[in-house]
Design an enzyme around this catalytic site. Structure first.
Site, PDB file in Angstrom:
ATOM      1  N   ARG A  80       0.813  -1.215   0.000  1.00 49.85           N
ATOM      2  CA  ARG A  80       0.000   0.000   0.000  1.00 49.85           C
ATOM      3  C   ARG A  80       0.849   1.269   0.000  1.00 49.85           C
ATOM      4  NH1 ARG A  80      -4.867   2.492   1.549  1.00 49.85           N
ATOM      5  NH2 ARG A  80      -4.381   4.378   2.657  1.00 49.85           N
ATOM      6  N   VAL A 104      -8.389   2.697  14.990  1.00 49.20           N
ATOM      7  CA  VAL A 104      -7.762   3.223  13.767  1.00 49.20           C
ATOM      8  C   VAL A 104      -8.239   2.475  12.517  1.00 49.20           C
ATOM      9  CG1 VAL A 104      -5.584   3.767  12.610  1.00 49.20           C
ATOM     10  CG2 VAL A 104      -5.767   4.021  15.098  1.00 49.20           C
ATOM     11  N   ARG A 137      -9.265   0.997   4.004  1.00 46.23           N
ATOM     12  CA  ARG A 137      -8.104   1.847   3.733  1.00 46.23           C
ATOM     13  C   ARG A 137      -8.229   2.663   2.445  1.00 46.23           C
ATOM     14  NH1 ARG A 137      -2.719  -1.305   5.601  1.00 46.23           N
ATOM     15  NH2 ARG A 137      -2.079   0.775   6.147  1.00 46.23           N
ATOM     16  N   PRO A 138      -9.163   3.591   2.431  1.00 46.45           N
ATOM     17  CA  PRO A 138      -9.320   4.437   1.243  1.00 46.45           C
ATOM     18  C   PRO A 138      -8.163   5.441   1.119  1.00 46.45           C
ATOM     19  CG  PRO A 138     -10.770   5.193   2.986  1.00 46.45           C
ATOM     20  CD  PRO A 138     -10.098   3.959   3.501  1.00 46.45           C
ATOM     21  N   ILE A 139      -8.101   6.157  -0.025  1.00 46.70           N
ATOM     22  CA  ILE A 139      -7.061   7.185  -0.192  1.00 46.70           C
ATOM     23  C   ILE A 139      -7.679   8.557  -0.433  1.00 46.70           C
ATOM     24  CG2 ILE A 139      -5.244   5.602  -0.961  1.00 46.70           C
ATOM     25  CD1 ILE A 139      -5.850   6.637  -3.852  1.00 46.70           C
ATOM     26  N   ASP A 140      -8.944   8.713   0.014  1.00 47.14           N
ATOM     27  CA  ASP A 140      -9.643   9.975  -0.254  1.00 47.14           C
ATOM     28  C   ASP A 140      -8.905  11.190   0.323  1.00 47.14           C
ATOM     29  OD1 ASP A 140     -10.437   8.589   2.161  1.00 47.14           O
ATOM     30  OD2 ASP A 140     -11.834  10.236   2.516  1.00 47.14           O
ATOM     31  N   LEU A 141      -8.254  11.027   1.472  1.00 48.09           N
ATOM     32  CA  LEU A 141      -7.592  12.185   2.092  1.00 48.09           C
ATOM     33  C   LEU A 141      -6.324  12.583   1.326  1.00 48.09           C
ATOM     34  CD1 LEU A 141      -8.086  11.162   5.829  1.00 48.09           C
ATOM     35  CD2 LEU A 141      -9.368  12.877   4.536  1.00 48.09           C
ATOM     36  N   CYS A 197      -1.611  -4.809   3.512  1.00 46.08           N
ATOM     37  CA  CYS A 197      -2.299  -5.618   4.516  1.00 46.08           C
ATOM     38  C   CYS A 197      -3.811  -5.489   4.360  1.00 46.08           C
ATOM     39  CB  CYS A 197      -1.917  -5.148   5.912  1.00 46.08           C
ATOM     40  SG  CYS A 197      -0.279  -5.645   6.404  1.00 46.08           S
ATOM     41  N   ARG A 234       7.686  -8.902   5.432  1.00 41.41           N
ATOM     42  CA  ARG A 234       7.549  -7.563   4.867  1.00 41.41           C
ATOM     43  C   ARG A 234       8.103  -6.522   5.834  1.00 41.41           C
ATOM     44  NH1 ARG A 234       1.862  -5.825   4.320  1.00 41.41           N
ATOM     45  NH2 ARG A 234       3.024  -3.928   4.022  1.00 41.41           N
TER      46      ARG A 234
END
Ligand code: UD1
Length: 420
Positions: free
Chosen positions: A94, A329, A123-127, A118, A399
């Site tokens: 990610r 979180v 787990r979006p990426i909008d921010l 993971c 990892r």
């Protein structure tokens, strides 16, 4: 397929040295894309995620010279060959999304596959995108890709709805080369962000406030090369602190920053474990007294780290009394619970809360690592469990932990990595 085979290993004793931080080195490597000059990064941990990042950087056009013998990576990106982060690498990790800000700032364009990593929640990426848009980028999503474009980024005020680590890093890197001033409010305060900003400032960036919730970036026209040593990994530090606790041993942890693991120190203290801070590390002593239950709630830094929740839960199964764990979180970070229960733990989940009944005698079992930190929790449980534990899917663990087996063996653990 490779597995870890662990036999009960009580009372770990001795000294262990912590490696450089995974979550610091990855954004620092991405930041090196912001210049055509040579960057030298030292104290780099030998990890799968770092290898993936090296591959990703090469695909973009960076010359990457890995000298793991002396834990150093040199990166020079004279020209960007491709503004695309290749799909197969992004899917593996990610943190690949972190090249988006630097690519956009350097070339005016970035095309990134939607990230993998993971499986711990949506787990979006909008921010990330909200911040880059505020700096003037046009964003379109198509066929599983996000494409960002801008002739010239311009400084702006960005308020993050929640203090995302990756979004703070991406926006800070992009803003370093933008025209004018950017202020990020409700920024993440993690030590890894401070480390990345220290590196950027050595490159010639003008950034203040890293480590607080307001970061102010005065954009500059160009950045130069820099040399930088990565901070010690606080999650690896916490994991070894818990390894000492779960085995009722005494371990001297070197090359660690006690300030970065205060929540773990405090919570182990509440359980009755003696933790002493040194100049460059900690001594964790769990040999005396009866250890007791405590409650933990994960929060952004300086709260209790979500990345140590699963390892701490493995420990809580072994102490007297019941504990309440609240994961604030990520919404799906209890995948280790099934596996721990298969080893004899008694943990019940209700939404974001897990109730851990303590003083269980764990027993070895065949279990599998569902993600990086969940895997680490199973290793810790395996050290404490009677009999033999076999953990599969250990690629997740590799990892993020450098020489994990060797380091644990150095403390007296009975663990081997075997191809089965
Ligand atoms: C980083 C760490 C990871 C750690 C996490 C939280 C790296 C490489 N990884 O991940 O080990 O577990 O911080 O400490 O540094 N969110 C949104 N929108 C966004 C971005 C995030 O809603 O655009 C949400 C996430 O779904 C999650 C929360 O914010 O619930 C925190 O995520 P974030 O801080 O961004 O974590 P990462 O940077 O991905």
């Amino acid at each position: 397929m490779a597995k870890y085979i662990i036999r009960q290993s009580l009372s770990l004793t001795g000294e262990v040295a912590i490696s450089g931080s995974k979550n610091a080195v990855l954004p620092i490597m991405a930041a090196a894309l912001l210049t055509d000059a040579r960057c030298e990064i030292t104290d780099v941990p030998a990890l799968r995620d770092v290898d993936v990042m090296c591959g990703l950087m090469r695909g973009i056009g960076a010359r990457v010279n890995e000298r793991y013998g002396d834990r150093t990576i040199e990166i020079t990106t004279e020209a960007i060959a491709s503004e695309e982060a290749p799909n197969e690498l992004v899917k593996k990790m990610r943190a690949s999304i972190l090249v988006m800000g630097p690519l956009l700032a350097r070339t005016g364009r970035a095309r990134i596959a939607l990230p993998g990593g993971c499986a711990i929640g949506t787990r979006p990426i909008d921010l990330h995108l909200k911040g880059l848009k505020a700096l003037g980028a046009r964003i379109v999503s198509k066929d599983g890709y996000v494409i960002a474009a801008a002739e010239r980024l311009r400084g702006a005020n960005v308020y993050l709805d929640s203090p995302s680590v990756g979004a703070t890093e991406n926006i800070t890197m992009a803003a370093a080369l933008a025209e004018g001033t950017t202020v990020i409010e409700n920024a993440a305060e993690e030590p890894e962000i401070v480390d990345m900003v220290n590196f950027l400032n050595k490159m010639g960036a003008r950034i203040k406030g890293a480590g607080t919730n307001t970061i102010r970036i005065e954009g500059v026209a160009r950045l130069g090369g820099a040399k930088h040593g990565v901070i010690p990994d606080r999650i690896e530090t916490g994991t070894f602190m818990i390894a000492a606790a779960v085995t009722r041993g005494k371990v001297l942890i070197r090359n660690a920053v006690p300030d970065h693991v205060k929540p773990v120190t405090a919570k182990l203290g509440e359980c009755g474990v003696d933790v002493r801070a040194l100049d460059d590390g900690l001594i964790v002593d769990a040999r005396h007294g009866v250890l007791r239950a405590t409650d933990i709630k994960t929060l952004p830094y300086p709260g209790f780290p979500t990345d140590i929740q699963s390892q701490f839960m493995a420990f809580l199964t072994t102490v007297r009394g019941s504990s309440v764990v609240t994961e604030n979180v990520f919404e799906n970070r209890y995948m280790h619970v099934n596996e721990l229960n298969r080893m004899g733990a008694n943990i019940k989940i209700e939404g974001r809360v897990a109730i851990v009944e303590g003083e269980r005698l764990l027993r070895g079992a065949e279990v599998f690592a569902t993600d990086l930190r969940a895997g680490a929790a199973l290793v810790l449980a395996g050290l404490s469990a009677r009999g033999t534990t076999r953990i599969s899917e250990i690629h997740h663990i590799e990892r993020g932990y450098s020489a994990f087996v060797e380091k644990l063996k150095g403390l007296g653990a009975d663990i081997v990595r075997a191809e089965e």
